[in-house]
Design a protein around this motif. Sequence first.
Motif, PDB file in Angstrom:
ATOM      1  N   HIS A 259      -8.600   8.201  -9.041  1.00 36.18           N
ATOM      2  CA  HIS A 259     -10.096   8.382  -9.257  1.00 36.18           C
ATOM      3  C   HIS A 259     -10.398   9.556 -10.309  1.00 36.18           C
ATOM      4  O   HIS A 259      -9.583  10.540 -10.403  1.00 36.18           O
TER       5      HIS A 259
ATOM      6  N   THR B 113     -17.701   1.667  -1.445  1.00 37.64           N
ATOM      7  CA  THR B 113     -19.005   0.828  -2.012  1.00 37.64           C
ATOM      8  C   THR B 113     -20.140   1.051  -1.218  1.00 37.64           C
ATOM      9  O   THR B 113     -21.247   0.650  -1.699  1.00 37.64           O
TER      10      THR B 113
ATOM     11  N   GLN C 244     -11.171   0.950  -0.588  1.00 37.36           N
ATOM     12  CA  GLN C 244     -12.104   0.421  -1.894  1.00 37.36           C
ATOM     13  C   GLN C 244     -13.409  -0.252  -1.359  1.00 37.36           C
ATOM     14  O   GLN C 244     -14.466   0.019  -2.306  1.00 37.36           O
TER      15      GLN C 244
ATOM     16  N   TYR D 142      -4.894   5.095  -4.989  1.00 36.81           N
ATOM     17  CA  TYR D 142      -6.113   4.780  -5.609  1.00 36.81           C
ATOM     18  C   TYR D 142      -6.435   5.987  -6.690  1.00 36.81           C
ATOM     19  O   TYR D 142      -6.114   7.330  -6.363  1.00 36.81           O
TER      20      TYR D 142
ATOM     21  N   LYS E 197      -5.433   0.494   1.175  1.00 40.09           N
ATOM     22  CA  LYS E 197      -6.165   0.874  -0.072  1.00 40.09           C
ATOM     23  C   LYS E 197      -7.211  -0.217  -0.253  1.00 40.09           C
ATOM     24  O   LYS E 197      -8.366   0.235  -0.650  1.00 40.09           O
ATOM     25  N   GLU E 198      -7.232  -1.487   0.056  1.00 41.27           N
ATOM     26  CA  GLU E 198      -8.241  -2.428   0.044  1.00 41.27           C
ATOM     27  C   GLU E 198      -9.378  -2.228   1.116  1.00 41.27           C
ATOM     28  O   GLU E 198     -10.616  -1.763   0.596  1.00 41.27           O
TER      29      GLU E 198
ATOM     30  N   PRO F 246     -15.204   8.586  -3.267  1.00 46.74           N
ATOM     31  CA  PRO F 246     -13.814   8.479  -2.817  1.00 46.74           C
ATOM     32  C   PRO F 246     -13.460   9.999  -1.881  1.00 46.74           C
ATOM     33  O   PRO F 246     -12.656   9.899  -0.923  1.00 46.74           O
TER      34      PRO F 246
END
Length: 213
Positions: free
Chosen positions: A55, A82, A78, A53, A74-75, A88
């Motif tokens: 950033h 949110t 993410q 990821y 990773k998903e 992050p």
Amino acid sequence: MIAYLEGKILCKAADGIILLAGHIGYEILLDTITLSVCMENFQANETIGLYIYYHVTERQPKPVLIGFLTPDDKEFFQLFITVAAIGPMKAIKALTKPIPQVARAIEDRDTAFLSQLTGIGKRTAEKIVATLNGKVLAFAATQRPEPDTASTAPRDAVPEEKQVMVRQVTEVLTEQLGHSASSAKRMIKQAFEKNPGISSPEDLFDEIYQETK
């Protein structure tokens, strides 16, 4: 943008590793569970692949690379960022429990468990549940790519008739006590090497705790 890196672990860095890929050393941040898995399962000359990821923002102009062992990890990350007030950097420090456990807590609305994560208080835990409940069920059933827990100790070290006991103890060590599968494997192997006559889960736990003192 960097999405995946493959290379060798050059050394452990603050909150992560330096990965040598193509004669370039990349500083990669890792959550505590992923860092533990990397340091326990990969030797100095072994190749490791990490999903990245990337950033960078106006407020954070220095690029930050955050690594994960699987696309699912990773998903989940993410989705996790949110949540309001979880960026992050805060998220990677907060993931001090295995992702399947965190996802299960979200689906179970277990704010007490979520509040145990680093930097996550009760109010933030409630925000996490409000934002992600119903969205992370698939992650609650996934596992990290660690050694097969069904064979936690080598078969030449543990008799066949004791494999069920080993699996039971492994489940407690990994799912309830937070050890990685590789760490559980090592502790159980050492316990049987010291006392081959272990005949019950209770005896095995006693020997493990003596080994880890």
